[in-house]
Design a protein around this motif. Structure first.
Motif, short mmCIF file in Angstrom:
data_model
loop_
_atom_site.label_atom_id
_atom_site.label_comp_id
_atom_site.label_asym_id
_atom_site.label_seq_id
_atom_site.Cartn_x
_atom_site.Cartn_y
_atom_site.Cartn_z
N PHE A 9 19.10 92.05 13.18
CA PHE A 9 18.64 92.78 14.28
C PHE A 9 17.87 91.92 15.32
O PHE A 9 17.50 90.71 15.03
N CYS A 10 17.99 92.16 16.62
CA CYS A 10 17.91 91.16 17.68
C CYS A 10 17.08 91.76 18.81
O CYS A 10 17.51 92.82 19.39
N PHE A 150 11.44 99.73 13.40
CA PHE A 150 12.20 98.88 12.50
C PHE A 150 12.67 99.81 11.27
O PHE A 150 13.77 99.85 10.83
N TYR A 166 15.49 89.41 11.52
CA TYR A 166 15.16 89.85 12.91
C TYR A 166 14.90 88.71 14.00
O TYR A 166 14.10 87.87 13.29
N ALA A 177 8.14 93.53 11.78
CA ALA A 177 9.31 93.66 10.88
C ALA A 177 9.09 93.12 9.47
O ALA A 177 9.65 93.68 8.55
N GLY A 184 12.34 87.07 9.48
CA GLY A 184 12.14 86.87 10.94
C GLY A 184 12.31 85.36 11.23
O GLY A 184 12.00 84.50 10.81
#
Length: 214
Positions: A9-10, A150, A166, A177, A184
């Motif tokens: 996830f970005c 999220f 993330y 997150a 992360g």
């Protein structure tokens, strides 16, 4: 030991691209168009969350923040100025494209952005060529730091938190997150982020889909 990452996830602004409509861009707009910066900024803060959550159009946002009074410039001139604030961050874009090509993992954008700006940025910079889904605030009507965005991202990607990571340039959003079990990285630059992701376990090996038996 960390499990390899199979879903990444970005964030978009500050990671892949410059921020689209941040404080510096608004300040420059006020200087360029001769606007009262303090008044525009106050109106922006009272309005922008609704725009990012997809509850206002860009026209409605501008009606409330800029065109509430007669102006000597056109709406299109101002919109063109807004769109022109977006620039690519090539090192990170190249890195993510390479990760996608070599590992075939899912890459999912999770970002706060108004619809018109978001769509422009996706198309102008070819983000859809390597990003599998866009969990953008304007599409899902939820915005960071709400943990629900999220949760939605995990559901949409059909990803497990323990095999996800993330990336965001804002530590708070990485921390939110993490409350869902998503590892992360606070992004500073492409090299540091690549090193941090390797430290988290690296990427899962690409598995080609198996043909269905008739």
């Amino acid at each position: 030991m960390h499990q390899p990452i199979s879903t990444l996830f970005c964030d978009v602004g500050g990671v892949m691209l410059t921020n689209g409509w941040d404080r510096a861009a608004r300040r420059l707009a006020c200087e360029t168009f001769g606007l009262d910066g303090a008044e525009v900024d106050e109106r922006h803060h009272l309005t922008f969350d609704a725009y990012e959550e997809g509850k206002l159009s860009l026209d409605a946002y501008l009606d409330r923040t800029v065109f509430y009074a007669p102006r000597a410039f056109s709406r299109q001139d101002f919109v063109d100025f807004m769109l022109a604030r977006s620039r690519p961050l090539p090192a990170m874009l190249d890195y993510l494209r390479d990760v996608k090509a070599r590992h075939g993992i899912k890459i999912v954008a999770v970002n706060n952005e108004g619809r018109e700006l978001n769509v422009h940025r996706i198309r102008a910079f070819g983000l859809g060529c390597f990003i599998d889904a866009f969990v953008s605030s304007c599409f899902v009507h939820s915005r960071k730091p709400d943990a629900d965005i999220f949760r939605l991202a995990l559901d949409i990607a059909q990803a497990a938190p323990e095999t996800s990571a993330y990336i965001d340039d804002r530590a708070l959003f990485v921390e939110v997150a993490a409350t869902l079990g998503i590892r992360g990285v606070v992004h500073v630059d492409a090299a540091a982020t690549a090193k941090a992701l390797e430290a988290l376990g690296g990427f899962a090996a690409y598995c080609a889909p198996q043909p269905q038996m008739g």
